[in-house]
Scaffold this motif. Sequence first.
Motif, PDB file in Angstrom:
ATOM      1  N   THR A   6      45.870  63.021   5.680  1.00 35.95           N
ATOM      2  CA  THR A   6      44.650  63.765   5.332  1.00 35.95           C
ATOM      3  C   THR A   6      43.903  64.136   6.615  1.00 35.95           C
ATOM      4  O   THR A   6      44.217  63.646   7.707  1.00 35.95           O
ATOM      5  N   ASN A   7      42.889  64.980   6.462  1.00 28.55           N
ATOM      6  CA  ASN A   7      42.054  65.339   7.614  1.00 28.55           C
ATOM      7  C   ASN A   7      41.398  64.092   8.207  1.00 28.55           C
ATOM      8  O   ASN A   7      41.248  63.982   9.425  1.00 28.55           O
ATOM      9  N   ARG A   8      41.023  63.187   7.318  1.00 31.57           N
ATOM     10  CA  ARG A   8      40.397  61.932   7.771  1.00 31.57           C
ATOM     11  C   ARG A   8      41.391  61.101   8.594  1.00 31.57           C
ATOM     12  O   ARG A   8      41.027  60.526   9.623  1.00 31.57           O
ATOM     13  N   ASP A   9      42.647  61.039   8.128  1.00 33.56           N
ATOM     14  CA  ASP A   9      43.700  60.323   8.867  1.00 33.56           C
ATOM     15  C   ASP A   9      43.904  60.946  10.244  1.00 33.56           C
ATOM     16  O   ASP A   9      44.023  60.236  11.249  1.00 33.56           O
ATOM     17  N   LEU A  10      43.957  62.270  10.280  1.00 34.76           N
ATOM     18  CA  LEU A  10      44.173  62.979  11.550  1.00 34.76           C
ATOM     19  C   LEU A  10      43.004  62.756  12.500  1.00 34.76           C
ATOM     20  O   LEU A  10      43.194  62.573  13.704  1.00 34.76           O
ATOM     21  N   GLN A  11      41.780  62.773  11.958  1.00 35.94           N
ATOM     22  CA  GLN A  11      40.596  62.536  12.788  1.00 35.94           C
ATOM     23  C   GLN A  11      40.609  61.111  13.347  1.00 35.94           C
ATOM     24  O   GLN A  11      40.275  60.886  14.509  1.00 35.94           O
ATOM     25  N   ALA A  12      41.016  60.141  12.527  1.00 42.97           N
ATOM     26  CA  ALA A  12      41.096  58.745  12.978  1.00 42.97           C
ATOM     27  C   ALA A  12      42.123  58.608  14.104  1.00 42.97           C
ATOM     28  O   ALA A  12      41.872  57.923  15.104  1.00 42.97           O
ATOM     29  N   GLU A  14      43.068  60.960  16.161  1.00 39.46           N
ATOM     30  CA  GLU A  14      42.512  61.652  17.329  1.00 39.46           C
ATOM     31  C   GLU A  14      41.478  60.775  18.045  1.00 39.46           C
ATOM     32  O   GLU A  14      41.463  60.688  19.278  1.00 39.46           O
ATOM     33  N   THR A  15      40.635  60.104  17.263  1.00 39.66           N
ATOM     34  CA  THR A  15      39.625  59.214  17.847  1.00 39.66           C
ATOM     35  C   THR A  15      40.293  58.034  18.539  1.00 39.66           C
ATOM     36  O   THR A  15      39.904  57.653  19.651  1.00 39.66           O
ATOM     37  N   LYS A  18      41.655  59.207  21.788  1.00 40.33           N
ATOM     38  CA  LYS A  18      40.548  59.455  22.726  1.00 40.33           C
ATOM     39  C   LYS A  18      40.070  58.141  23.352  1.00 40.33           C
ATOM     40  O   LYS A  18      39.908  58.039  24.574  1.00 40.33           O
ATOM     41  N   THR A  50      33.264  51.726  16.530  1.00 39.70           N
ATOM     42  CA  THR A  50      34.441  52.596  16.544  1.00 39.70           C
ATOM     43  C   THR A  50      35.535  51.981  17.414  1.00 39.70           C
ATOM     44  O   THR A  50      36.712  51.980  17.046  1.00 39.70           O
TER      45      THR A  50
END
Length: 198
Positions: A6-12, A14-15, A18, A50
């Motif tokens: 999901t977009n949430r998985d992809l954002q996690a 990416e974070t 980072k 985070t």
Amino acid sequence: MEKKPTNRDLQALETEKKVTDMAMRLVREHGYDRVTISQICKACGVAKGTFYSYFTSKKDILIKLTSRFNKELSQLFIYDENLDSVTLYQNAVTSYLNYVSKDGHAFTKSYVKALIDEELATEENISLELQQNFIDKVVCKGLRDGDFQLNMSCADFFALFRATLIGVLTQWSMSKESEELIVLGQRVLFPLINLMKK
């Protein structure tokens, strides 16, 4: 069937990347013992919570770093059936030393010290399994081709190799860069393979 992230998985992901990349950059620049979790969070623009979503402690940075090293090294260890076992061994040693050398003396010193301070020598994720698998393959080829004889078990040979490699990295870390790592490492590690020769 594999679930699409999901977009949430992809954002996690990416974070996490980072935070990991920034932690590694700061460790490279300042040394492991001088970098704090607060500095990492500030440099990334994330809250401490985070950071703790991806790491349980600063020690986890070393585990991630070593995991990344092993992935990158796996691309450098090239097994070519047409080469003799000694050449394969020497190529692997040289690839490893070149890889470590590119990070520089200060980083290697910080990394070796952190491994000792954090008592990670026995951690499964910090092992030299990649190197062991490659060297075992090289020794088996040498035995099969008749270049080597079983003067010691593969496990014993790797234990000697590992101790010598850690010794080389430690010795270089304690030096004032008076000697290049590649020169020192080849001088000490190349002759080890002679223990397996007939």
